[in-house]
Design a protein around this motif. Structure first.
Motif, mmCIF file in Angstrom:
data_model
loop_
_atom_site.group_PDB
_atom_site.id
_atom_site.type_symbol
_atom_site.label_atom_id
_atom_site.label_comp_id
_atom_site.label_asym_id
_atom_site.label_seq_id
_atom_site.Cartn_x
_atom_site.Cartn_y
_atom_site.Cartn_z
ATOM 1 N N UNK A 1 1.232 -1.288 -0.166
ATOM 2 C CA UNK A 1 0.083 0.022 0.121
ATOM 3 C C UNK A 1 1.008 1.271 -0.201
ATOM 4 N N UNK A 2 1.914 1.648 0.811
ATOM 5 C CA UNK A 2 2.542 2.407 1.222
ATOM 6 C C UNK A 2 3.540 2.965 -0.772
ATOM 7 N N UNK A 3 3.962 1.682 -0.736
ATOM 8 C CA UNK A 3 4.860 1.784 -2.338
ATOM 9 C C UNK A 3 4.352 1.959 -3.655
ATOM 10 N N UNK A 4 3.338 0.950 -3.534
ATOM 11 C CA UNK A 4 2.559 0.928 -4.509
ATOM 12 C C UNK A 4 1.326 1.661 -5.000
ATOM 13 N N UNK A 5 0.339 1.361 -3.703
ATOM 14 C CA UNK A 5 -1.293 2.130 -3.795
ATOM 15 C C UNK A 5 -0.902 3.526 -3.794
ATOM 16 N N UNK A 6 -0.172 4.128 -3.327
ATOM 17 C CA UNK A 6 0.222 5.811 -3.314
ATOM 18 C C UNK A 6 0.495 6.344 -4.462
ATOM 19 N N UNK A 7 0.482 5.926 -5.669
ATOM 20 C CA UNK A 7 0.167 6.174 -6.890
ATOM 21 C C UNK A 7 -1.533 5.721 -7.534
ATOM 22 N N UNK A 8 -1.815 5.518 -6.750
ATOM 23 C CA UNK A 8 -3.001 5.528 -7.344
ATOM 24 C C UNK A 8 -4.572 6.126 -6.708
ATOM 25 N N UNK A 9 -5.424 7.132 -7.354
ATOM 26 C CA UNK A 9 -5.939 7.968 -7.067
ATOM 27 C C UNK A 9 -7.719 6.897 -7.236
ATOM 28 N N UNK A 10 -8.101 6.940 -6.365
ATOM 29 C CA UNK A 10 -9.723 6.648 -6.270
ATOM 30 C C UNK A 10 -10.356 7.456 -7.250
ATOM 31 N N UNK A 11 -10.588 8.118 -7.330
ATOM 32 C CA UNK A 11 -11.042 9.433 -8.334
ATOM 33 C C UNK A 11 -11.028 9.010 -9.918
ATOM 34 N N UNK A 12 -9.511 8.549 -10.467
ATOM 35 C CA UNK A 12 -9.336 8.022 -11.469
ATOM 36 C C UNK A 12 -9.511 6.033 -11.347
ATOM 37 N N UNK A 13 -9.661 5.694 -10.301
ATOM 38 C CA UNK A 13 -9.916 4.336 -10.545
ATOM 39 C C UNK A 13 -11.658 4.190 -10.744
ATOM 40 N N UNK A 14 -12.069 4.717 -10.431
ATOM 41 C CA UNK A 14 -14.221 5.134 -10.903
ATOM 42 C C UNK A 14 -14.216 5.491 -12.526
ATOM 43 N N UNK A 15 -12.834 6.197 -12.750
ATOM 44 C CA UNK A 15 -13.768 6.629 -14.135
ATOM 45 C C UNK A 15 -13.388 5.226 -15.582
ATOM 46 N N UNK A 16 -12.750 4.222 -14.853
ATOM 47 C CA UNK A 16 -12.591 2.885 -15.559
ATOM 48 C C UNK A 16 -14.101 2.105 -15.430
ATOM 49 N N UNK A 17 -13.373 1.206 -16.699
ATOM 50 C CA UNK A 17 -15.193 0.842 -17.134
ATOM 51 C C UNK A 17 -15.369 -0.403 -16.699
ATOM 52 N N UNK A 18 -14.058 -1.251 -15.907
ATOM 53 C CA UNK A 18 -14.571 -1.966 -15.151
ATOM 54 C C UNK A 18 -15.212 -1.271 -13.921
ATOM 55 N N UNK A 19 -15.018 -0.352 -13.731
ATOM 56 C CA UNK A 19 -15.088 0.061 -12.525
ATOM 57 C C UNK A 19 -16.488 0.371 -12.377
ATOM 58 N N UNK A 20 -17.258 1.647 -13.502
ATOM 59 C CA UNK A 20 -18.009 2.434 -14.024
ATOM 60 C C UNK A 20 -19.240 1.615 -14.279
ATOM 61 N N UNK A 21 -19.122 0.982 -15.116
ATOM 62 C CA UNK A 21 -20.203 -0.531 -15.872
ATOM 63 C C UNK A 21 -20.762 -1.420 -14.677
ATOM 64 N N UNK A 22 -20.336 -1.250 -13.777
ATOM 65 C CA UNK A 22 -20.627 -2.313 -12.426
ATOM 66 C C UNK A 22 -21.472 -1.598 -11.976
ATOM 67 N N UNK A 23 -20.405 -0.489 -11.442
ATOM 68 C CA UNK A 23 -21.652 0.766 -10.640
ATOM 69 C C UNK A 23 -22.260 0.746 -11.185
ATOM 70 N N UNK A 24 -22.454 1.703 -12.723
ATOM 71 C CA UNK A 24 -24.070 2.044 -13.153
ATOM 72 C C UNK A 24 -25.246 0.978 -12.993
ATOM 73 N N UNK A 25 -24.424 -0.032 -12.948
ATOM 74 C CA UNK A 25 -25.901 -1.215 -13.733
ATOM 75 C C UNK A 25 -26.029 -1.489 -11.903
#
Length: 407
Positions: free
Chosen positions: A141-165
């Motif tokens: 989490x400290x070394x790798x996770x800090x390079x990812x933002x929840x904001x951006x992850x929510x825009x990817x189709x794999x996440x967005x489509x599941x949430x939209x449905x």
């Protein structure tokens, strides 16, 4: 069409594999100047891959044919998480034993399509469990996770489509894209891998890996995706009424595999020859111009070439001979068969046993519609019995599915 300079991108472009490239000019130049190690990942969710994965397998084959190094990643680690891309629900959680058995089955597929070895362009297989299983949660989490933002992850189709449905997306699955990005970083460090390829639904995951590696190692990586491969009628490639068309012969016989390709729609023949055979483009262009009854010869050639690649030349020849014998009124030795321990079997049970129908209800509907035959004779009574003796009895569903009942 873009004019590429490298053999790799020229081949992929001319045969219809390219949908998106992260930096086409950079990758084209790299492929001209060095051997490019490239990978595609395959999660071990079943004991075999099916035709829906074949375009990715063929991409690795084209890569090797162009003088580069294919890396096959077995998802022993990521299978434990489950890729949410294109899914409305979570994958079934598999045991370590299930995953190991599936990997063993999947490895058999690649041995038919790639040349493995220790040379500069020899294909290699790596299991991402080798590094993912050893990760420590807090350091990761400290070394790798800090390079990812929840904001951006929510825009990817794999996440967005599941949430939209309004379908649940578990925290477990939400981590998948981070782990796949980490795979690319790890392969860059371990093998000098510079390119990840995949289906169009993997674009976001691939871009994540490129950006993560740039931030952590300042290394330039590339990504390339293929278009979604559908049939002329808009259907999903590799799906039939009987289910998935598996690439291992213990799940789908070479005859059924040959028959799948023989049944290709007229409008798909040229495109499928480009994607799924090694036939020269000039020969493909000649065959796709054929019309009417002549196109059947092109379909037979497609079926033969695809079957020979997946199952070997002898199996392809036998499948072709079996088809000829079957449609000439007899039956070939390579037809799917079902052995019975009793003297008779009902036609409904026979259709289900041969996998021509998914249920007894479906078998009865097939019979009621006039689609079932016993030794070429139409069956109208769903209580009809089959009694094979010294000779097997041929059972048919429609014009293209044939099997044998034997004792």
């Amino acid at each position: 069409m873009t004019e590429y300079q490298s053999d790799l991108l020229r081949t992929l472009s001319s045969r219809g594999y390219i949908h998106q490239i992260t930096d086409a000019g950079g990758l084209d130049a790299l492929a001209q100047n060095q051997i490019v190690p490239a990978y595609i990942g395959f999660d071990a969710t079943a004991p075999s891959l099916h035709v829906g994965s074949l375009v990715q397998i063929m991409m690795l084959r084209r890569l090797q044919q162009a003088g580069h190094k294919p890396i096959v990643i077995m998802g022993g680690g990521t299978t434990k998480i489950g890729d949410p891309s294109g899914k409305d629900e979570s994958r079934k959680i598999l045991t370590n034993e299930d995953i190991a058995a599936n990997i063993a089955g999947i490895r058999r597929v690649f041995e038919k399509f790639l040349d493995f070895g220790n040379g500069p362009t020899g294909a290699i297989t790596i299991d991402n469990a080798d590094w993912l299983d050893k990760l420590e949660y807090v350091p990761f989490l400290r070394d790798v996770g800090r390079h990812f933002t929840i904001n951006r992850m929510l825009t990817f189709d794999s996440v967005k489509l599941r949430l939209e449905r309004e379908q649940p997306l578990t925290f477990l699955e939400f981590n998948y894209m981070i782990l796949q990005a980490y795979d690319f970083l790890e392969l860059s460090r371990r093998t000098g891998c510079r390119l990840q390829m995949g289906g169009s639904d993997q674009w976001g995951n691939i871009v994540n890996g490129i950006e993560l590696t740039r931030r952590m190692d300042s290394t330039q990586l590339y990504g390339l995706t293929t278009p979604l491969i559908t049939t002329a009628d808009g259907g999903k490639m590799g799906k039939t009424a009987a289910g998935a068309v598996w690439l291992n012969d213990d799940l789908v016989s070479p005859y059924d595999y040959w028959q799948f390709w023989r049944n290709t729609a007229d409008g798909d023949v040229g495109r499928f020859m480009r994607l799924f055979t090694d036939l020269p483009l000039s020969e493909i262009e000649r065959h796709e111009k054929l019309q009417g009854a002549e196109i059947n010869g092109a379909k037979r050639l497609l079926a033969y070439e695809a079957t020979a690649m997946a199952h070997g030349v002898p199996a392809a020849k036998m499948a072709e001979a079996t088809a000829d014998a079957t449609f000439a009124g007899g039956h070939g030795n390579d037809l799917p068969s079902h052995a019975i321990a009793t003297e008779v079997i009902g036609i409904v049970d026979a259709l289900v046993a041969l996998k021509f129908a998914a249920s007894k209800g479906e078998a009865r509907r097939l019979i009621a519609g006039g689609g079932a035959r016993i030794d070429g004779e139409k069956v109208t009574d769903d209580t009809a019995l089959i009694a094979p003796g010294a000779e097997p009895v041929k059972v048919s569903a429609g014009k293209k599915q044939h099997g044998l009942i034997v004792r």
